[in-house]
Motif scaffolding. Sequence first.
Motif, mmCIF file in Angstrom:
data_model
loop_
_atom_site.group_PDB
_atom_site.id
_atom_site.type_symbol
_atom_site.label_atom_id
_atom_site.label_comp_id
_atom_site.label_asym_id
_atom_site.label_seq_id
_atom_site.Cartn_x
_atom_site.Cartn_y
_atom_site.Cartn_z
ATOM 1 N N MET A 618 0.833 -1.204 0.000
ATOM 2 C CA MET A 618 0.000 0.000 0.000
ATOM 3 C C MET A 618 0.866 1.252 0.000
ATOM 4 N N LEU A 619 1.916 1.252 0.807
ATOM 5 C CA LEU A 619 2.808 2.409 0.863
ATOM 6 C C LEU A 619 3.463 2.677 -0.488
ATOM 7 N N ALA A 620 3.761 1.624 -1.226
ATOM 8 C CA ALA A 620 4.488 1.768 -2.491
ATOM 9 C C ALA A 620 3.600 2.215 -3.637
ATOM 10 N N SER A 621 2.286 2.140 -3.483
ATOM 11 C CA SER A 621 1.388 2.336 -4.621
ATOM 12 C C SER A 621 0.800 3.741 -4.661
ATOM 13 N N ASP A 622 0.350 4.121 -5.853
ATOM 14 C CA ASP A 622 -0.303 5.412 -6.073
ATOM 15 C C ASP A 622 -1.812 5.276 -6.212
ATOM 16 N N LEU A 623 -2.262 4.083 -6.541
ATOM 17 C CA LEU A 623 -3.690 3.845 -6.764
ATOM 18 C C LEU A 623 -4.005 2.408 -6.390
ATOM 19 N N LEU A 624 -5.130 2.206 -5.735
ATOM 20 C CA LEU A 624 -5.636 0.860 -5.455
ATOM 21 C C LEU A 624 -6.840 0.583 -6.340
ATOM 22 N N ILE A 625 -6.767 -0.522 -7.083
ATOM 23 C CA ILE A 625 -7.938 -1.044 -7.785
ATOM 24 C C ILE A 625 -8.325 -2.333 -7.074
ATOM 25 N N THR A 626 -9.529 -2.380 -6.557
ATOM 26 C CA THR A 626 -9.991 -3.590 -5.882
ATOM 27 C C THR A 626 -11.458 -3.783 -6.201
ATOM 28 N N ASP A 627 -11.991 -4.884 -5.717
ATOM 29 C CA ASP A 627 -13.414 -5.109 -5.874
ATOM 30 C C ASP A 627 -14.083 -4.940 -4.518
ATOM 31 N N TYR A 628 -13.982 -6.006 -3.669
ATOM 32 C CA TYR A 628 -14.673 -5.954 -2.382
ATOM 33 C C TYR A 628 -13.731 -6.330 -1.248
ATOM 34 N N SER A 629 -12.445 -6.145 -1.449
ATOM 35 C CA SER A 629 -11.457 -6.500 -0.443
ATOM 36 C C SER A 629 -11.491 -5.519 0.717
ATOM 37 N N ALA A 630 -11.316 -6.044 1.936
ATOM 38 C CA ALA A 630 -11.242 -5.189 3.121
ATOM 39 C C ALA A 630 -10.031 -4.280 3.080
ATOM 40 N N LEU A 631 -9.120 -4.518 2.158
ATOM 41 C CA LEU A 631 -7.934 -3.674 2.031
ATOM 42 C C LEU A 631 -8.310 -2.213 1.797
ATOM 43 N N MET A 632 -9.482 -1.976 1.210
ATOM 44 C CA MET A 632 -9.872 -0.601 0.900
ATOM 45 C C MET A 632 -9.999 0.240 2.165
ATOM 46 N N PHE A 633 -10.429 -0.375 3.280
ATOM 47 C CA PHE A 633 -10.592 0.378 4.522
ATOM 48 C C PHE A 633 -9.237 0.839 5.058
ATOM 49 N N ASP A 634 -8.210 0.025 4.884
ATOM 50 C CA ASP A 634 -6.868 0.407 5.314
ATOM 51 C C ASP A 634 -6.268 1.433 4.347
ATOM 52 N N TYR A 635 -6.424 1.187 3.061
ATOM 53 C CA TYR A 635 -5.821 2.056 2.046
ATOM 54 C C TYR A 635 -6.381 3.477 2.118
ATOM 55 N N ALA A 636 -7.623 3.597 2.561
ATOM 56 C CA ALA A 636 -8.244 4.919 2.655
ATOM 57 C C ALA A 636 -7.460 5.848 3.563
ATOM 58 N N LEU A 637 -6.694 5.297 4.508
ATOM 59 C CA LEU A 637 -5.918 6.121 5.423
ATOM 60 C C LEU A 637 -4.800 6.870 4.714
ATOM 61 N N LEU A 638 -4.339 6.356 3.588
ATOM 62 C CA LEU A 638 -3.295 7.026 2.813
ATOM 63 C C LEU A 638 -3.843 8.215 2.032
ATOM 64 N N ASP A 639 -5.157 8.288 1.918
ATOM 65 C CA ASP A 639 -5.812 9.324 1.122
ATOM 66 C C ASP A 639 -5.276 9.350 -0.306
ATOM 67 N N ARG A 640 -5.047 8.159 -0.829
ATOM 68 C CA ARG A 640 -4.679 8.015 -2.233
ATOM 69 C C ARG A 640 -5.862 7.389 -2.963
ATOM 70 N N PRO A 641 -5.982 7.617 -4.254
ATOM 71 C CA PRO A 641 -7.183 7.196 -4.975
ATOM 72 C C PRO A 641 -7.449 5.687 -4.914
ATOM 73 N N ILE A 642 -8.725 5.362 -4.902
ATOM 74 C CA ILE A 642 -9.218 3.981 -4.914
ATOM 75 C C ILE A 642 -10.281 3.883 -5.999
ATOM 76 N N VAL A 643 -10.205 2.847 -6.805
ATOM 77 C CA VAL A 643 -11.256 2.549 -7.781
ATOM 78 C C VAL A 643 -11.840 1.190 -7.437
ATOM 79 N N ILE A 644 -13.149 1.125 -7.325
ATOM 80 C CA ILE A 644 -13.856 -0.132 -7.048
ATOM 81 C C ILE A 644 -14.333 -0.724 -8.375
ATOM 82 N N HIS A 645 -13.811 -1.901 -8.711
ATOM 83 C CA HIS A 645 -14.228 -2.584 -9.944
ATOM 84 C C HIS A 645 -15.274 -3.626 -9.559
ATOM 85 N N ALA A 646 -16.538 -3.288 -9.787
ATOM 86 C CA ALA A 646 -17.660 -4.078 -9.259
ATOM 87 C C ALA A 646 -18.480 -4.688 -10.379
#
Length: 748
Positions: A618-646
């Motif tokens: 997460m620290l190394a990345s600029d963007l998270l693409i996920t679907d329904y992984s709980a990782l999104m709740f942690d990644y949100a703390l970085l305030d870096r963009p997240i895209v949900i592919h649903a």
Amino acid sequence: MPRFSVIVPCFKVQGFLRECLDSVLDQSFRDIEVIAVDDCSPDGSGAILDEYAARDDRVRVLHLQENAGLGRARNAGLPHATGDYLFFLDSDDTLTPGALRAMADRLEETGGPDGPDVLVFDYARTYWWGGTRRNVLARVLAEAGEDTFTAAERPEILDLLMVVWNKVYRRDFVEREGFTFPPGYYEDTPWTFPVMFSAERIATLDRICLNYRQRRQGNILSTTSRKHFDVHAQYERVFAFLDARPELAARWRPFLHAKMGEHCLDILSKPDRLPPSDRAEFFHRTAEMFRAYRPRDAAVPAELRVLEGSYAAYRLRRQSGRAARELERRTRQARATAAGRARRAATALLPRRPLDPDLVVYSAFSHRGVLGDPAAIHRAARELAPHLRGVWVVRDEECAADPALLPPGTEHVVLGSAAYRRVTERAAFFVNNVNWPGAVDKRAGSVHIHTHQGTPLKYMGVDLLGRPGARHGLDVPQMLRRADRWDHSLVAGRYAERIWERAYPCHFTSARTGSPRNDVLVGAGAEESRRVRERLGVPEDHTVVLYAPTRREYRRGGLVERLDVARLAADLGEGHTLVVRLHPSLATGPARGLGLAELHRRGVVVDATDEPHVEDLMLASDLLITDYSALMFDYALLDRPIVIHADDWGPYTATRGTYFDITEEAPGHVSRSYRELAWLLASGAWRDEEAARLRASFRARYCEYEDGRAAERVVRTLLLGEPMPAPEPSGVPGARAVPSGRDLLPST
């Protein structure tokens, strides 16, 4: 001239044929021709082939006037093939997405236009109940290396299943050697052995390219008949091939002799292959061939010496072997039961030693190592309370020997050992993100701290009772009995507090501490990101996209390929690195063989599934693409963009169940198709003002207590009993901008 000629013989496969053809024609690699051979099939297969040929000019259909059998149907297609490489695909099997592209890339890598004579790739068995099992010898493909070789140089390649469909063949090599298929039912045998013996350049592709359908009506391997006697005639053809080529016979005749014996004994050992009345005859025919083709002065392997005796001796050996195995199983079971009773009796008779108030026992992810929330708490305890003795439970010595999982100098015990029983008997504190085994007693005065593994989106605990597919193999009552040992349940916010108390109606207290594993995300700066990128080999100026899909309960095994990662990596283009992390439960299954390992080897993507510390990714990345992984709740703390592919939100929520609609309350933009995802990345919308607003709202709603002091708070309040202010809901950190300001996909 196409790169591949895919020859598909068809006979009584109308129920599977469309799926087979679609798997070929829908491939991203389109430089192919399909030569479909209707082997005078009495069902609707011929009409289906004509339908496909009418709408796709890459398909040509041959209608045979009489049934020729699988081998001769393949032969009928050979003269019409114009491709560089021949691929014989059985019409009930399917290609995996991206398979032809992976083959083409590997052929180019190993020789360009004049590539290897044979490319061997991996496959997976697929079952009617949805299960998938990878080839158990897949390691042979990985260990073969990047260069071409001959079978004499790497004879282990012949340990793989000797079938025609897990390989592609250079057409001019086949034509030069005059290879064709004989009549009969074991027609693959006299094709594959001569081909592999003769090939001067063999390459491997460590990727699952084909799904091999099991339990199909009409399959020779699923029928009980005398057809299996055909194997003898086919091996005679291979021996005749060697007799005509003395330069090959000296090297391969002993090998083929042993392989024939093994193959025939394997057929004989299967209860559903031969009629009982014909088994003795099959044995005698095999023994006759074994004697007739035995090379002079060749030693007979111990397991094949039974062919030098009588059928009665063979049966006696089989029966005694089964009896010995059953006796051994029962003996092990009785010994284990007796040992357990003895331990319990000894424990009941001996006075229990008092709890050690300074002993803390840690475990994470079913004893994998120093990971997650327990690891963060352990680090904080070593700094704030060095008098506390922290001992980690690991599942085996292999974990203990891995410095990435167990840092040097970390005190540990192996699960089930005498040392493990001693520390779990005396520990005053237990810290875990998974339930402890049932053998761990909850002693009066001990404190169990449960950290969980993330904020839940999907149903958990008792909420799974109404989702039988999602709780397959899960004993919910037993899970609750173990959860009754919890004293404290760590929560990241009021939402998580409500859900955990609902999902686990037990006797714990919710500890409003935040998630210790996320402290590093809250407090991280540019240096931490740079350090991780350097370790992963990512260029400093690259934009890093982390793709982290979760598992699916509606598919047996959990894997559903929602994105073609090779296509995504290609579309991202220069200046970008795509990092892929599969759900940990998929790490040891067939998922890695479906292209990910090969793409990683070639540098197309970074396969980070085995990376033990997900926070580093997460620290190394600029963007998270996920679907329904709980990782999104942690990644949100970085305030870096997240895209949900649903793109499969309906099936997912219907089978697993979710506590809220992530498509309505997303931490960023939502895509429901690859086209929408590509537009978000190309247009720059992934990092626009609306994306920032969405993730700020999401962070405030679900990460209330994440102030970067969670581990300290656990140590001070729960281990040391000191007062410490609870986190304020407003303590969520502010924005840290993404390092790269470029759009991810070029606009078109």
